[in-house]
Design an enzyme around this catalytic site. Structure first.
Site, PDB file in Angstrom:
ATOM      1  N   LYS A  53       8.807  -3.895   2.139  1.00  0.00           N
ATOM      2  CA  LYS A  53       7.928  -3.175   3.076  1.00  0.00           C
ATOM      3  C   LYS A  53       8.662  -1.983   3.695  1.00  0.00           C
ATOM      4  CE  LYS A  53       5.170  -7.288   3.894  1.00  0.00           C
ATOM      5  NZ  LYS A  53       4.990  -8.527   4.663  1.00  0.00           N
ATOM      6  N   GLN A  97       6.893 -11.042  10.229  1.00  0.00           N
ATOM      7  CA  GLN A  97       6.884 -11.710   8.928  1.00  0.00           C
ATOM      8  C   GLN A  97       6.709 -13.221   9.098  1.00  0.00           C
ATOM      9  OE1 GLN A  97       7.043 -10.047   5.847  1.00  0.00           O
ATOM     10  NE2 GLN A  97       6.497 -12.071   5.088  1.00  0.00           N
ATOM     11  N   ASP A 120      -1.518  -5.944  10.075  1.00  0.00           N
ATOM     12  CA  ASP A 120      -1.651  -7.056   9.122  1.00  0.00           C
ATOM     13  C   ASP A 120      -3.082  -7.575   9.099  1.00  0.00           C
ATOM     14  OD1 ASP A 120       0.331  -7.901   7.450  1.00  0.00           O
ATOM     15  OD2 ASP A 120       1.380  -9.104   8.952  1.00  0.00           O
TER      16      ASP A 120
END
Ligand code: NAP
Length: 287
Positions: A53, A97, A120
């Site tokens: 990412k 994460q 997200d």
């Protein structure tokens, strides 16, 4: 005739050209998009995801702030850090994460992220926007799957789509996105007695289970589009999806590979959401 390969790698490259263009425009006005990526603990798979990412951000001109904490970090300290990032005008997206160490409640962490920075798309606010069809951040994996289906040129209107899996991050939002695109949607899960019965009727199949060979060739309608979200290891330790790829390719009309299908698209849609968050912040700040 073998199925057309739907390459997430190629589609990502195309989309990332536009992301980089938009990021450069924002940067030229001193509004470079910024993404905070937080990793708690040392899970090796999570470390790889975070690295990918961060690299994708660098490749497209998005500033990323990568913060790594020990697995012993307290929930309180993590929430305080998220609060600070919520208030930071140079940060437009916050990604924590998953999975988190067991002493940290993932729902509390997701709820702490400001809805305008929830790139997200995991928050209750984003889920509500998706459910009601309001604009908002779509969860990156199903959002990427929709782009892969769109890239085939097939309209979903009136088609039968079957989603296997009903997680909050993949299966459920996937089903809602397909519904919004006017497909007739069936969701299968671990209590579905005969998954094949449903899959055989599908024009589009999305497999998001986490178990190899969940979709076999005898389950697929000739010409169907097959999107493989799963990430598993075969007996040789090689990455594979939920779909028995070679035999299913001989029946399907189009299919995504693993690797090189959904995976790169998930990261690409995170970049899209981050640029959109930065554009929205600029719009809000400009009278
Ligand atoms: P998850 O939370 O474990 O959900 C799996 C779903 O599959 C559950 O809804 C489960 O049903 C269902 N299921 C399990 N066994 C089944 C069976 N035999 N038949 C039908 N349904 C069954 O997993 P997830 O987070 O959604 O992820 C799914 C897979 O996608 C994993 O392999 C994951 O690594 C991968 N993934 C890939 C990406 C990417 O970027 N490529 C992103 C996210 C996830 P119940 O609800 O009844 O338990």
């Amino acid at each position: 005739m073998p199925a057309n390969l739907i390459s997430g790698t190629r589609l990502s490259q195309e989309l990332r050209v536009d992301i980089a263009r938009r990021a450069a425009l924002l940067t030229s006005r001193n509004r470079q998009p910024g993404l905070a990526v937080i990793l708690v603990g040392e899970d090796p798979a999570s470390q790889v995801y975070v690295r990918n990412k961060v690299k994708a951000c660098a490749d497209t001109g998005i500033r990323s702030v990568h913060e790594t904490y020990a697995a012993t970090l307290s929930q309180e300290a993590l929430l305080a850090r998220i609060d600070a990032l919520n208030a930071d005008p140079q940060i437009h997206g916050i990604l924590v994460q998953m999975p988190l160490p067991r002493h940290i409640d993932p729902n509390a962490v997701i709820a702490a992220i400001s809805p305008i920075k929830d790139v997200d798309g995991y928050s209750v606010a984003s889920a509500g926007e998706l459910l009601t069809g309001a604009p908002g951040f779509r969860p990156c994996t199903p959002y990427g799957c929709m782009k892969l289906i769109e890239s085939t040129g097939m309209s979903l209107k009136g088609k039968h789509a079957v989603v296997i899996g009903r997680s909050n991050t993949v299966g459920k939002p996937m089903a809602l996105l397909l519904l919004q695109a006017n497909a007739t949607v069936t969701i299968c899960h671990s209590n579905t007695p005969d998954v094949g019965l449903h899959v055989r009727q599908a024009d589009v199949v999305v497999a998001a289970v986490g178990r190899r060979n969940t979709v076999t060739a005898d389950m697929v309608k000739p010409g169907a589009i097959v999107i493989d979200v799963g990430m598993n290891r075969d007996d040789a330790g090689k990455l594979c999806g939920d779909v028995d790829f070679e035999p299913v390719s001989a029946v399907a009309g189009a299919i995504t590979p693993v690797p090189g299908g959904v995976g790169p698209m998930t990261i690409t849609m995170l970049l899209v959401n981050t640029v959109e968050a930065a554009e929205a912040a600029e719009k809000k700040a400009t009278p």
